[in-house]
Design a protein around this motif. Structure first.
Motif, mmCIF file in Angstrom:
data_model
loop_
_atom_site.group_PDB
_atom_site.id
_atom_site.type_symbol
_atom_site.label_atom_id
_atom_site.label_comp_id
_atom_site.label_asym_id
_atom_site.label_seq_id
_atom_site.Cartn_x
_atom_site.Cartn_y
_atom_site.Cartn_z
ATOM 1 N N LYS A 166 0.827 -1.205 0.000
ATOM 2 C CA LYS A 166 0.000 0.000 0.000
ATOM 3 C C LYS A 166 0.862 1.257 0.000
ATOM 4 N N GLN A 239 12.167 1.006 -6.546
ATOM 5 C CA GLN A 239 12.104 1.401 -5.127
ATOM 6 C C GLN A 239 13.272 0.816 -4.352
ATOM 7 N N MET B 1 19.559 10.304 4.121
ATOM 8 C CA MET B 1 18.130 10.154 3.828
ATOM 9 C C MET B 1 17.308 10.445 5.077
ATOM 10 N N ALA B 25 -2.382 1.937 9.853
ATOM 11 C CA ALA B 25 -2.243 2.677 8.599
ATOM 12 C C ALA B 25 -3.051 3.970 8.658
ATOM 13 N N VAL B 29 -1.588 7.822 8.202
ATOM 14 C CA VAL B 29 -2.076 8.726 7.149
ATOM 15 C C VAL B 29 -2.624 10.004 7.788
ATOM 16 N N PHE B 33 2.091 11.328 7.423
ATOM 17 C CA PHE B 33 3.325 10.679 6.974
ATOM 18 C C PHE B 33 3.174 10.112 5.566
ATOM 19 N N VAL B 35 3.549 6.760 3.763
ATOM 20 C CA VAL B 35 3.412 5.419 4.330
ATOM 21 C C VAL B 35 3.513 4.385 3.222
ATOM 22 N N LYS B 36 4.226 3.307 3.504
ATOM 23 C CA LYS B 36 4.120 2.122 2.636
ATOM 24 C C LYS B 36 3.963 0.901 3.521
ATOM 25 N N MET B 37 3.154 -0.027 3.079
ATOM 26 C CA MET B 37 3.036 -1.272 3.820
ATOM 27 C C MET B 37 2.883 -2.425 2.861
ATOM 28 N N SER B 38 3.366 -3.576 3.285
ATOM 29 C CA SER B 38 3.344 -4.726 2.392
ATOM 30 C C SER B 38 2.997 -5.988 3.149
ATOM 31 N N GLU B 39 2.158 -6.781 2.554
ATOM 32 C CA GLU B 39 1.845 -8.094 3.124
ATOM 33 C C GLU B 39 1.607 -9.055 1.979
ATOM 34 N N PHE B 53 4.680 -5.597 6.769
ATOM 35 C CA PHE B 53 5.713 -4.569 6.927
ATOM 36 C C PHE B 53 5.047 -3.197 6.837
ATOM 37 N N ARG B 55 6.139 0.972 6.893
ATOM 38 C CA ARG B 55 7.231 1.944 6.940
ATOM 39 C C ARG B 55 6.639 3.341 6.797
ATOM 40 N N TYR B 61 10.635 4.744 0.108
ATOM 41 C CA TYR B 61 10.746 4.050 -1.177
ATOM 42 C C TYR B 61 10.236 2.604 -1.061
ATOM 43 N N SER B 62 11.043 1.757 -0.466
ATOM 44 C CA SER B 62 10.719 0.328 -0.462
ATOM 45 C C SER B 62 9.580 0.009 0.501
ATOM 46 N N PRO B 63 8.655 -0.878 0.112
ATOM 47 C CA PRO B 63 7.642 -1.324 1.071
ATOM 48 C C PRO B 63 8.150 -2.441 1.996
ATOM 49 N N LEU B 64 9.351 -2.938 1.746
ATOM 50 C CA LEU B 64 9.886 -4.042 2.562
ATOM 51 C C LEU B 64 10.836 -3.515 3.637
#
Lengths: 585, 192
Positions: A166, A239, B1, B25, B29, B33, B35-39, B53, B55, B61-64
């Motif tokens: 997301k 990314q 960074m 989340a 928001v 911030f 925001v990135k999240m990953s599942e 995850f 962040r 950048y990365s969601p991981l």
């Protein structure tokens, strides 16, 4: 307004905002949530098609009728849809046509790992790769525009970490795009050899124009930084590269990744000292860039299988070690996925294990039947493979006189997807295979989408409920039995009969997925500890509601139990009792 | 960074980490911030080990999340806390639910459950918070189904975000009838 959306949700939002009026899909991880999130938009017709090939044909029909159409599938789904796709590449479109392929590096929920970027040059259609949710939404609009301007289907390629990650997305209002006029044009749409030969030339010319377009397409962009290192990348790998290299390297972010913008790549290559390609899975960009005669380092450093991650890049490029708290020495037990408590597949696999018959499996939750303690599944290949393989397996026996009886096991949704032609083949070719259709009334693994046997459409409207019994009888199967999956004795008797029957035989094992909402209360199973001899026969069902304790006793987790009472049927001492609930309805 | 904060939510498929993730989340928001999240969805959700995850910061950048970089881990189960321990920073915080869910290999007698999980965690984690979410949900919130929000409350106390934002987002994301119980659960976790 900004919303936190997954890539799948963002593509659905893009379909809404950019005037899509037609969407079709077959569910498959990680693509399922695209159509699920399109369905609520009343401005868009949406359907779960019976398989991906049909979904693409339906969407192509909609495109020719003048609508902006989107079709979504997982990577292996595109194999199924390849036939119409490769010729839709010749016919082109009327309304814009976007084909979403959701690939799954690291095969979290798939039978193989494939890089569908290779499909773009193979089918000769342009491909866009978003790097986050915002781009996933925006590129739906770009894809429709390119599709209509260049008269081509457009491949929108995402991966798990785009689909299910997301990020913030700026959302806007819908732009209505009127349905275009339909004009009969056999030279364009009837791909008989004489016409297709001419369209073949058009496809080459289109590809040349698309490559030119890509040179100035704003989503292909150079981010100049330190010129000692240059990185060419796309999709989620962008990314990861930014995460690891920050702004300390120059970056060429490619978004239209086929056909490639050669001049832009040459400009970038000329501006940096050392050039790398960072991409997940195949050396797709690397091979093409090398073919341009540009020296570049890629798969010498970056792995060519499984998901990439910033951690992998850091380790490969800088040899960095992380992870202070290693736990490898703890030898932790794994936690594999299991069939749920009350899963109607469990009793069927319990019987198949008992009968020691080879089981040709298929794609769905029932793939989990391969795990201990059931260990009942011999094969898992692709959607619909069970029935053809059972037929082929049995034929070798009939041919050689050896015992090669086999059982195919297929789910209800998979039966409608790819099982029916196999049944026709088995009947036509005088086979004697056995097919068990595990009808749990839904497409369970992907989260309960309706299918042609459900009696309800994607939009929630009642519709004809196609009966599997009627289908297999119509296909010429004379020996058709239907049993309650929860009834162990009935399942065993039916399978034994089918194995002895001379000719093709189908057993429909019917019981709704235990996770479906609105099911009758079946009560709970409880172990009477006074009668229990700690023989552990119940544990051989592999039900996760059964808890074995260090002293050898077994209890049933009452919050997990769904009351299927399969454990009670296998207990030799009658120690498992049913509490509450109505009759097994 | 610019600084990015890394959070992991780990547990077992079917434990319902989804609501906790949605609230977290929503709070991030709300606070403005990036925001990135990953599942990962799909097969692993059938009782398998699951991780989300998250962040957040000025620009993500990365969601991981990389191993050794998590500022916070919220573990809904003890074995999963151990499994994802390599992700924790040396100075990171681990909030763990005092709950053991036995995986299939243990139920079948093919593997041992690490019943000493909390002892191992105490040795390895400087900032460890153990929460008995079921007990608190029942005693303080009067609803055993609010365990997720109890755990989220314990996580929230260790994040630099005003509690009012949490209360607002929790209220928006739970069924209207359960708002009061869930807010009690949130504070029970906060004070744990």
């Amino acid at each position: 307004m900004k919303k936190l959306l997954s890539g799948d949700e963002a593509i659905a939002r893009g379909a809404y905002e950019y005037g899509c009026t037609f969407a079709a899909a077959y569910p498959g991880t990680p693509s399922t949530e695209i159509l699920e999130n399109i369905i609520p938009y009343k401005e868009i017709y949406a359907e779960w098609s019976s398989n991906e090939k049909v979904a693409l044909e339906v969407a192509l029909g909609a495109s020719l009728a003048g609508a902006r159409a989107l079709v979504a599938m997982k990577h292996v789904g595109l194999n199924v849809a390849a036939d119409p796709l490769f010729t839709a590449a010749y016919t082109g479109v009327n309304g814009g046509l976007v084909v979403v392929t959701a690939d799954e590096p690291s095969l979290h929920s798939s039978q193989n790992e494939q890089d569908n970027r290779n499909v773009a040059p193979f089918a000769k259609i342009p491909m866009l790769e978003p790097s986050d949710s915002q781009e996933a939404k925006d590129l739906v609009g770009e894809a429709f525009r390119i599709s209509e301007e260049f008269d081509t289907p457009v491949l929108l390629r995402i991966t798990t970490r785009i689909a299910h990650a997301k990020g913030l997305v700026e959302c806007s209002e819908r732009q209505e795009v009127p349905i275009k006029e339909y004009k009969k044009d056999v030279a364009k749409y009837c791909m008989v050899p004489a016409n297709a030969m001419k369209r073949r030339v058009f496809v080459e010319e289109r590809t040349r124009r698309l490559a030119e377009f890509g040179e100035t397409f704003p989503y292909n962009r150079i981010e100049w930084g330190d010129r000692s290192v240059g990185i060419i990348t796309s999709g989620i790998s962008y990314q990861y590269a930014k995460e690891v290299f920050g702004d300390g390297a120059s970056c060429l972010k490619l978004t239209l990744t086929w056909p490639l913008p050669e001049k832009l790549i040459r400009e970038f290559a000329a501006g940096v000292e050392k050039l790398y390609v960072i991409e997940e899975l195949d050396p797709f960009l690397e091979t093409q860039i090398k073919a341009m005669g540009i020296p570049v380092v890629g798969k010498e450093i970056v792995p060519n299988m499984y998901e990439l991650s910033p951690e992998i890049l850091r380790q490969k490029f800088f040899g960095a070690e992380s992870a202070p708290n290693q736990v490898a020495d703890l030898n932790l037990p794994t936690r594999p996925p299991v069939l749920c408590a009350g899963c109607p597949h469990r009793p069927v696999f319990y019987i198949l294990k008992k009968l020691r018959v080879p089981v040709m499996g298929d794609i769905g939750c029932y793939g989990l039947g391969l795990q201990p303690p059931l260990e009942a599944v011999d094969t898992t290949i692709c959607m619909g493979a069970s029935v053809g393989m059972a037929h082929g397996f049995q034929k070798v026996g009939a041919w050689s006189g050896l015992d090669r009886r086999a059982v195919g096991v297929i789910g209800d949704s998979t039966f409608f997807h790819g099982g029916m032609p196999g049944v026709a083949d088995m009947v036509f070719n005088k086979g004697g295979g056995v097919l068990l259709v595990l009808d749990n009334r839904t497409t369970a693994m992907t989260g309960h989408q309706p299918h042609p046997g459900s009696g309800i459409t994607a939009k929630g409207e009642p519709t004809v409920e196609i009966k599997i019994e009627d289908v297999v009888r119509a296909l010429g199967v004379e020996d058709v039995q239907t049993v309650d999956s929860y009834d162990l004795k009935a399942v065993e008797a039916a399978v034994r009969h089918a194995l002895e029957y001379d000719g093709p035989s189908v057993v429909i094992c019917r019981r709704a997925c235990a996770l479906l909402k609105g099911l009758p209360d079946l009560g709970k199973a409880v172990i009477n500890q006074e009668k229990c001899t700690k023989c552990h026969a119940c544990l051989r069902t592999g039900c996760p509601a059964l808890v074995s304790h260090p002293d050898g006793s077994v209890t049933i987790d009452q919050t997990a139990c769904n009351g299927c009472f399969v454990c009670g049927q296998v207990c030799p001492f009658g120690a498992i009792e049913k509490v509450g609930g109505g009759e097994r309805g | 960074m610019a600084k990015v904060t890394n959070v992991l939510l780990v547990g077992v498929g079917g434990q319902g980490t989804i609501l906790a993730t949605r609230v977290l989340a929503g709070v991030l928001v709300e606070e403005g911030f990036d925001v990135k999240m990953s599942e990962v969805h799909g097969m692993s959700q059938r009782g398998g080990s699951v991780v989300t995850f998250v962040r957040y910061g000025d620009k993500v950048y990365s969601p991981l999340v990389e191993r050794g970089t998590a500022d916070l881990i919220l573990a809904f189960e003890k074995l999963e806390a151990l499994r994802y321990l390599p992700y924790l920073k040396p100075e990171g915080t681990l909030v763990v639910n005092d709950l053991a869910l036995l995986p299939a290999p243990v139920l079948l007698g093919k593997a041992e459950y690490p019943y000493n999980a909390l002892d191992i965690l105490k040795q390895k984690v400087k900032d460890l918070v153990v929460v008995d979410a079921a007990k608190l949900a029942e005693e303080k919130a009067g609803n055993v189904r609010t365990q997720n929000i109890v755990l989220l409350g314990a996580l929230a106390k260790r994040m630099d975000i005003p509690p009012g934002t949490w209360e607002k987002v929790v209220s928006e994301n739970v069924p209207p009838k359960t708002v009061e119980a869930n807010l009690k659960a949130f504070w029970a976790g906060w004070e744990a």
